[in-house]
Design a protein around this motif. Structure first.
Motif, PDB file in Angstrom:
ATOM      1  N   GLY A   1       5.368  -0.874  10.631  1.00 35.30           N
ATOM      2  CA  GLY A   1       6.867  -1.699  10.301  1.00 35.30           C
ATOM      3  C   GLY A   1       6.855  -3.246  11.088  1.00 35.30           C
ATOM      4  N   ALA A   2       6.119  -2.234  12.220  1.00 32.98           N
ATOM      5  CA  ALA A   2       7.434  -3.439  13.646  1.00 32.98           C
ATOM      6  C   ALA A   2       7.012  -4.200  13.130  1.00 32.98           C
ATOM      7  N   GLY A   3       5.798  -4.754  13.545  1.00 33.05           N
ATOM      8  CA  GLY A   3       4.955  -5.463  13.949  1.00 33.05           C
ATOM      9  C   GLY A   3       5.097  -6.873  12.792  1.00 33.05           C
ATOM     10  N   ASP A   4       4.704  -6.392  11.731  1.00 33.15           N
ATOM     11  CA  ASP A   4       5.308  -7.068  10.571  1.00 33.15           C
ATOM     12  C   ASP A   4       6.611  -7.826  10.721  1.00 33.15           C
TER      13      ASP A   4
ATOM     14  N   GLY B   1       2.036  -1.853   3.746  1.00 34.90           N
ATOM     15  CA  GLY B   1       1.400  -2.831   4.216  1.00 34.90           C
ATOM     16  C   GLY B   1       2.430  -4.362   4.249  1.00 34.90           C
ATOM     17  N   ALA B   2       1.912  -5.020   4.625  1.00 37.18           N
ATOM     18  CA  ALA B   2       2.641  -5.584   5.527  1.00 37.18           C
ATOM     19  C   ALA B   2       3.104  -6.678   4.917  1.00 37.18           C
TER      20      ALA B   2
ATOM     21  N   GLN C   1      -4.408  -8.504  12.722  1.00 38.39           N
ATOM     22  CA  GLN C   1      -4.601  -7.232  11.921  1.00 38.39           C
ATOM     23  C   GLN C   1      -5.573  -7.061  10.413  1.00 38.39           C
TER      24      GLN C   1
ATOM     25  N   PHE D   1       7.214  -4.845   4.211  1.00 42.20           N
ATOM     26  CA  PHE D   1       7.579  -5.136   5.727  1.00 42.20           C
ATOM     27  C   PHE D   1       8.493  -7.246   5.892  1.00 42.20           C
TER      28      PHE D   1
ATOM     29  N   LEU E   1      -4.155   5.677  12.607  1.00 43.38           N
ATOM     30  CA  LEU E   1      -3.848   4.954  11.091  1.00 43.38           C
ATOM     31  C   LEU E   1      -5.757   5.676  10.051  1.00 43.38           C
TER      32      LEU E   1
ATOM     33  N   ARG F   1      -0.275   5.946  17.550  1.00 43.66           N
ATOM     34  CA  ARG F   1      -0.691   6.519  15.628  1.00 43.66           C
ATOM     35  C   ARG F   1      -1.451   6.086  15.363  1.00 43.66           C
TER      36      ARG F   1
ATOM     37  N   VAL G   1      -4.188  -5.856   5.263  1.00 42.79           N
ATOM     38  CA  VAL G   1      -4.115  -4.752   6.081  1.00 42.79           C
ATOM     39  C   VAL G   1      -4.908  -3.614   6.287  1.00 42.79           C
TER      40      VAL G   1
ATOM     41  N   ASP H   1       1.854   4.525   1.972  1.00 44.00           N
ATOM     42  CA  ASP H   1       1.571   5.464   3.330  1.00 44.00           C
ATOM     43  C   ASP H   1       2.084   6.408   4.079  1.00 44.00           C
TER      44      ASP H   1
ATOM     45  N   CYS I   1       0.872  -1.091  -0.001  1.00 43.45           N
ATOM     46  CA  CYS I   1      -0.062   0.072  -0.049  1.00 43.45           C
ATOM     47  C   CYS I   1       1.313   1.315  -0.332  1.00 43.45           C
TER      48      CYS I   1
ATOM     49  N   PHE J   1      -2.701   5.017   3.390  1.00 39.24           N
ATOM     50  CA  PHE J   1      -3.354   4.579   4.866  1.00 39.24           C
ATOM     51  C   PHE J   1      -2.697   6.122   4.943  1.00 39.24           C
TER      52      PHE J   1
ATOM     53  N   ARG K   1      -9.527  -5.844  11.689  1.00 41.89           N
ATOM     54  CA  ARG K   1      -9.799  -4.619  11.695  1.00 41.89           C
ATOM     55  C   ARG K   1     -10.937  -3.848  10.883  1.00 41.89           C
TER      56      ARG K   1
END
Ligand SMILES: Nc1ncnc2c1ncn2[C@@H]1O[C@H](COP(=O)(O)OP(=O)(O)O)[C@@H](O)[C@H]1O
Ligand SMILES: O=P([O-])([O-])O[C@@H]1[C@@H](O)[C@H](O)[C@@H](O)[C@H](O)[C@@H]1O
Length: 324
Positions: free
Chosen positions: A268-271, A56-57, A183, A60, A132, A130, A159, A41, A39, A114, A187
């Motif tokens: 992108g930390a979680g991804d 987009g996950a 997620q 990452f 979103l 954040r 996402v 951002d 995606c 996003f 979502r």
């Protein structure tokens, strides 16, 4: 048959999932399936746009899998996995490394986009830092969009609601073990596109959980996942920002310590965590050590804006985690 989750002890003793996911150790690399759309951002701070990046996950995740997956010496260029992602003709990052290696499917609808609004206040480790808002949405990914062959592992990393329940079900059929980012499941979007969450139990995804190997949720998402119920069906990993993460399984839990990082962009930390975790399993690590690799890549992600670049020195740390 698709996998139910094994407790971490079982994984450490070479339980079902480990044998399946980790058959790669020392043998030929196993192919993975990553499902979720790239995606656009837009990063906004104090009302001003401070960055526009590939997101987009899937972007990452690809980045980390390419850096960290085990693979044959002669295949250093790209790790063996397929990405199923959808974008519109407006997609701005076709030549960025992740989409260039694994191009998305083109749709008539626009690329998912996003806006991420960051708060100026110093957030606590677990507080959302954040807000979103989904401003455009590409088409969903349908079961028929997935390749018709078997994979060693799958990552469901939507996402914007693009991984439909029937698509996740097909992933579960095609892959020996599936790792899911919550997620992708919980979502919802209000009239303005703002991301909110629904209870996982109230979604059609809930019945698929016993066939999922690992479910990852952020601290913000965890209450909607219902960790106490979910841990009886699969291994749940809750990421806790700069505090690292916790693993919950039926009958036990473990905390895995973080790596220090100077956070410049939390996107992108979680991804990156989930991809690092998956790579750890592919290397043959027990789940708690794989989570350490996840923490390493999560910390690396927050240290850079957008999809991070990994320098050889950073990857030496990754090697150290994998081989020690
Ligand atoms: N400030 C930070 N310092 C070090 N590691 C971090 C930091 N923020 C995130 N991480 C790592 O990234 C992982 C995912 O971050 P988190 O913020 O929990 O997820 P999400 O991006 O989905 O909200 C954490 O479990 C941790 O390993
Ligand atoms: O930061 P994170 O939670 O790991 O994942 C993020 C998503 O939540 C967000 O919707 C998307 O636009 C970002 O590119 C990134 O994929």
């Amino acid at each position: 048959m698709p996998l139910a989750a094994e407790p971490v002890e079982a994984l450490e003793e070479g339980g079902n999932q480990q044998q399946l996911l980790l058959a790669t150790k020392g043998g030929p690399a196993l192919e993975g399936l990553v499902v979720g759309s790239y995606c656009h951002d837009v990063l906004i701070r104090g009302g001003r746009v401070v960055g526009e990046t590939l997101g987009g996950a899937a972007a990452f995740v690809s980045n980390v899998l390419d850096a960290a997956s085990p693979r044959e010496e002669e295949e250093q260029e790209a790790a063996p996995f397929v990405v199923v992602s959808k974008v519109g003709r407006d997609f701005a990052y076709a030549s960025a490394p992740a989409p260039a290696r694994r191009p998305p499917l083109l749709c008539a609808s626009p690329t998912t986009s996003f806006h991420a609004q960051f708060s100026e206040a110093a957030a606590s480790a677990h507080a959302p830092d954040r807000e979103l808002r989904r401003v455009r949405a590409c088409d969903p990914i349908y079961p028929a969009d997935l390749p018709d062959r078997r994979f060693a592992y799958g990552l469901a990393v939507g996402v914007a609601g693009e991984v439909l329940p029937e698509t996740l079900e097909r992933m579960i059929r095609l892959c020996r073990a599936v790792l899911v980012d919550a997620q992708a499941l919980i979502r919802a979007f209000d009239a303005d596109g703002a991301v909110c969450h629904v209870s996982l139990e109230d979604t059609p995804y809930a019945r698929l959980l016993p066939r999922v190997a690992f479910l990852k949720a952020s601290s913000e998402e965890a209450p909607y996942v219902g960790v106490e119920t979910a841990r009886r069906r699969c291994c749940v990993i809750v990421t806790e920002g700069r505090d690292g993460c916790r693993l919950f399984w039926d009958g036990g839990e473990a905390r895995v310590a973080p790596f220090p990082a100077v956070q410049v962009d939390p996107t992108g930390a979680g991804d990156s965590f989930l991809a690092g975790f998956a790579a750890g399993l592919l290397w043959g690590l027990p789940a708690t050590d794989a989570a350490l690799l996840g923490n390493f890549f999560g910390a690396a992600a927050v240290s850079q804006v957008g999809v991070p670049t990994f320098h050889p020195k950073m990857l030496q740390t990754c090697d150290y985690i994998v081989k020690s």
